[in-house]
Design an enzyme around this catalytic site. Structure first.
Site, PDB file in Angstrom:
ATOM      1  N   GLU A 186       0.821  -1.395  -0.351  1.00 27.97           N
ATOM      2  CA  GLU A 186      -0.097  -0.006   0.099  1.00 27.97           C
ATOM      3  C   GLU A 186       1.054   1.551  -0.141  1.00 27.97           C
ATOM      4  O   GLU A 186       1.211   1.975   1.088  1.00 27.97           O
ATOM      5  CB  GLU A 186      -0.862   0.223   1.218  1.00 27.97           C
ATOM      6  CG  GLU A 186      -1.751  -1.491   1.330  1.00 27.97           C
ATOM      7  CD  GLU A 186      -3.218  -0.956  -0.178  1.00 27.97           C
ATOM      8  OE1 GLU A 186      -3.016  -0.441  -0.350  1.00 27.97           O
ATOM      9  OE2 GLU A 186      -3.540  -2.271   0.079  1.00 27.97           O
TER      10      GLU A 186
ATOM     11  N   CYS B  58      -1.206   9.300   1.601  1.00 27.61           N
ATOM     12  CA  CYS B  58      -1.300   8.439   0.633  1.00 27.61           C
ATOM     13  C   CYS B  58      -2.564   8.840  -0.628  1.00 27.61           C
ATOM     14  O   CYS B  58      -1.965   9.060  -1.548  1.00 27.61           O
ATOM     15  CB  CYS B  58      -1.181   7.258   0.767  1.00 27.61           C
ATOM     16  SG  CYS B  58      -2.437   6.460   1.639  1.00 27.61           S
TER      17      CYS B  58
END
Length: 461
Positions: A209, A243
């Protein structure tokens, strides 16, 4: 414990390949929810010390997503784990086919510093839901959250099932020397490459991720106040250290005079809610010197003030920075909005596609034609239309990247599937047998005739 392998040996039990029993998994999840509720104040205080989050933001972005995931797992896990019946083909007439989800074994979970609670606990929930044992490697850059998670783990789980690594005792090379059954990593691209290299050498499955530069594409039909409010909120959240934060904006050339003042107004209004000054504290101030230099070669429309000694930066809007600027080549992880103007949708798409595939793509438009055109001509891990960041909080939407923004999916059912072995099972019938399969030296025409019959049945039956 002398090393990580000794630690893993201490986790061995009689659970076998079926891993942690389902009843025990659900008990763990209930107990984890209870322990988090008892310690909410300590968790929020730790987040304030580690990543400067207010209690409101800490609860919204770190604790609430965990509660949502825990409720979802407790409600649906039994159903998610039921064997899936598979339709049998004519070539396997009389047989029964199923797919069973079974645990992979021991999962190593790396969590980052920017959302140190949520991004440690959500993968843990998925791994436990799938029946795996878990070793957590938490970011040393969030020491207070590390301590609270270690306390929660010790109160919730048996040490034979879940442990938190002592960062002072085990170095990264030693941790990666182990042949884990799965590695789940959330963080930056640089260390992800190190992990991927190790995993490739030992054929260890991975979930990565990561992040990257998530673009925002606007057309002329966007809702001005709503768009600016949602973009400002998404960029100010955690001071841009997210993110999936919108990284840069692609804006029609004739919209600058309307859009930029509205975005400034939204930023100013929301900033007063989270800061007593015009600046935000960031966790990693070492990048500020490079950013300050990049500002000198760009048209700063709003903000731009930097205090390197305090590790603070003012939310900033930059118009059409040079294409080789750090503002457009690196993931920002800062409250900075580079705006790139474009002439037509194809030009915007070409810019996005010229760069690595993003973790998130944001489209602000009331035109179905424009939206579909962007969707059909770009690739990204996730998409939100007329919103930002909210796609990752949907409990039933898989979350993950593509290409350099990551691999693998989790959240809800997709997390259980990601951290399970999908075991295919065929149960053949003993009531009859087709002799043709044993005539390996038979006539080719017989097989072709059989294939023609199967083709006919597949079309009309």
């Amino acid at each position: 414990m002398r090393n990580v392998n000794d630690l893993l040996c201490s986790m061995n039990s009689d659970d076998g390949v079926q891993g942690i029993p389902l009843k025990k998994r659900l008990g763990y999840l209930r107990r984890l929810q209870s322990e988090i509720q008892k310690n909410e104040g300590e968790i929020l205080l730790a987040l304030q010390k580690d990543v400067y989050k207010s209690s409101y933001e800490g609860y919204l972005t770190e604790i609430m997503p965990v509660y949502t995931e825990l409720r979802s797992f407790q409600k649906h896990l039994r159903r998610w784990l039921k064997p899936q019946k598979i339709h049998s083909a004519l070539t396997h007439f009389g047989s029964k086919a199923t797919v069973v989800l079974e645990p992979l074994g021991t999962v190593l979970i790396y969590s980052p510093w920017n959302y140190p609670f949520q991004l440690a606990i959500l993968p843990l929930i998925a791994a436990i839901g799938a029946g795996n044992k878990v070793v957590l490697s938490l970011s040393p850059s969030a020491p207070h959250t590390y301590n609270i998670i270690k306390m929660l783990v010790n109160k919730t789980f048996q040490q034979t099932d879940v442990i938190v690594l002592d960062n002072e005792r085990f170095n990264s090379e030693e941790v990666l020397s182990v042949r884990w059954d799965h590695i789940f990593y959330t963080g930056g691209e640089a260390y992800a490459r190190t992990i991927a290299k190790h995993a490739g050498e030992h054929l260890i499955p991975l979930t990565l991720e990561l992040g990257g530069k998530s673009p925002v594409i606007l057309d002329k039909t966007y809702n001005l106040p709503l768009t600016c409010n949602r973009l400002a909120w998404a960029k100010l959240l955690n001071a841009g250290q997210t993110c999936v934060a919108p990284d840069y904006i692609l804006l029609p050339k004739d919209q600058t005079e309307v859009f930029i003042p509205a975005l400034i107004k939204a930023l100013q209004k929301q900033l007063t809610e989270i800061s007593t000054s015009s600046m935000l504290a960031i966790k990693r101030p070492e990048k500020l010197e490079l950013i300050e230099e990049a500002f000198k070669h760009s048209e700063v429309i709003y903000g731009g003030e930097i205090d390197k000694s305090e590790g603070k930066i003012q939310p900033t809007i930059v118009l059409n920075p040079p294409l080789d600027s750090l503002l457009l080549t690196d993931e920002l992880f800062l409250p900075i909005f580079p705006i790139i103007t474009y002439n037509n949708a194809r030009e915007a798409i070409e810019y996005v596609n010229h760069h690595p595939k993003p973790l998130a793509l944001y489209i602000y438009s009331n035109s179905k034609c424009f939206t579909e055109y962007i969707l059909n001509n770009t690739t990204s891990g996730t998409v939100a239309i007329n919103d930002s960041i909210m796609q990752i909080s949907h409990p039933y939407l898989p979350f993950g990247g593509v290409g350099e923004s990551g691999m693998g999916r989790y959240h809800g059912r997709s997390g259980v599937e990601q951290l399970s072995n999908h075991k295919s099972i065929l149960r053949a019938s003993n009531l009859f047998d087709i002799k043709l399969r044993y005539t390996l030296g038979g006539k080719l025409s017989s097989l072709r005739k059989l294939n023609s019959i199967l083709n006919w049945f597949s079309k009309y039956k």
